[in-house]
Write an enzyme that holds these catalytic residues in place. Structure first.
Site: not given
Ligand code: DX5
Ligand code: ZN
Length: 228
Positions: A10, A35, A37, A39, A68, A70, A139, A177
């Protein structure tokens, strides 16, 4: 039949000032996909990157980018990420008013479609959409931040989703994840995951290659691994 294990670093934990080099480094170190992310400071209390940065990454690499979302509403950003070259787009069940429609939208744009389940999201939400799914993301932390502790109940959830996938014979990847590390990846694979997101465990280490190799050897040792 379980699919081959994939490791997806990620970029949330990468050095964003050197994002291109970071992506090159984890791929050279043996990662299978990136990956990504997203947000929005609305669905989750944090803000990251959008389609423009996704395009910069997909133009640089040939490995797949696993987006991903969010974000809420999830569907409004789908076309922009498809246009930006995402290979996979996964959104949270609660972040779309019409998850079935959003899954259809993703596939209609030639992208593989995934649904993400938060730690408190019940598995019943999967029952009527299995045919629409290319990925189920369990998750193992609450979404919004890297570096959180793995929630052990996720193992039970993974086992149950693995059974749903196998009993129905669906070609669906099972991704996990949050809080994935060398120390727990074997147990997570044994519970049924085949796609492993890891942010802080990889990017905070001095050698990305050492972490990824150690993860792979844990996967090979794991009873749930197809290589065994
Ligand atoms: C959390 C993200 C993850 C996160 C994982 O909301 O979706 O992808 O970056 O990070 P680690 O591996 O540090 O938990
Ligand atoms: Zn993620």
């Amino acid at each position: 039949m379980r699919s081959t294990s994939l490791i997806a670093p990620s970029i949330l934990s990468a050095d964003f000032c050197r994002l291109g080099e970071e992506v090159d480094s984890v791929l050279a170190a043996g990662a299978d996909m990136i990956h990504f992310d997203v947000m929005d400071n609305h669905y989750v209390p944090n803000l990251t990157v959008g389609p423009q940065i996704c395009r910069a990454v997909t133009s640089r690499i040939s490995a797949p980018v696993d987006v991903h979302l969010m974000t809420e509403p999830a569907e409004s950003l789908v076309p922009a990420f498809a246009e930006a070259g995402a290979a996979w787009i996964t959104f949270h069940f609660e972040a779309s008013r019409h998850p079935d429609r959003t899954l259809q939208l993703i596939r209609s744009l030639g992208v593989k479609a995934g649904i993400a389940l938060n730690p408190a999201t019940p598995l019943g939400c999967l029952e009527h959409i299995m045919d629409r799914l290319d990925m189920i993301l369990i998750m193992s932390v609450n979404p919004g931040f890297g570096g959180q502790q793995f929630i052990p109940e996720a193992l039970n959830k993974l086992t149950r989703v693995r059974r749903m996938i196998d009993e129905g014979g669906y070609p669906i990847r099972l991704e996990v994840d949050g809080g994935v590390k060398i120390q727990n990846i074997g147990a997570i694979a044994a519970a049924g995951a085949d796609t492993f997101v890891a942010g802080s465990a990889i990017f905070s280490a001095p050698s990305y290659g050492e972490v990824i190799s150690a993860m792979r050897s844990e996967l090979e040792k794991s009873v749930g691994c197809p290589e065994n």
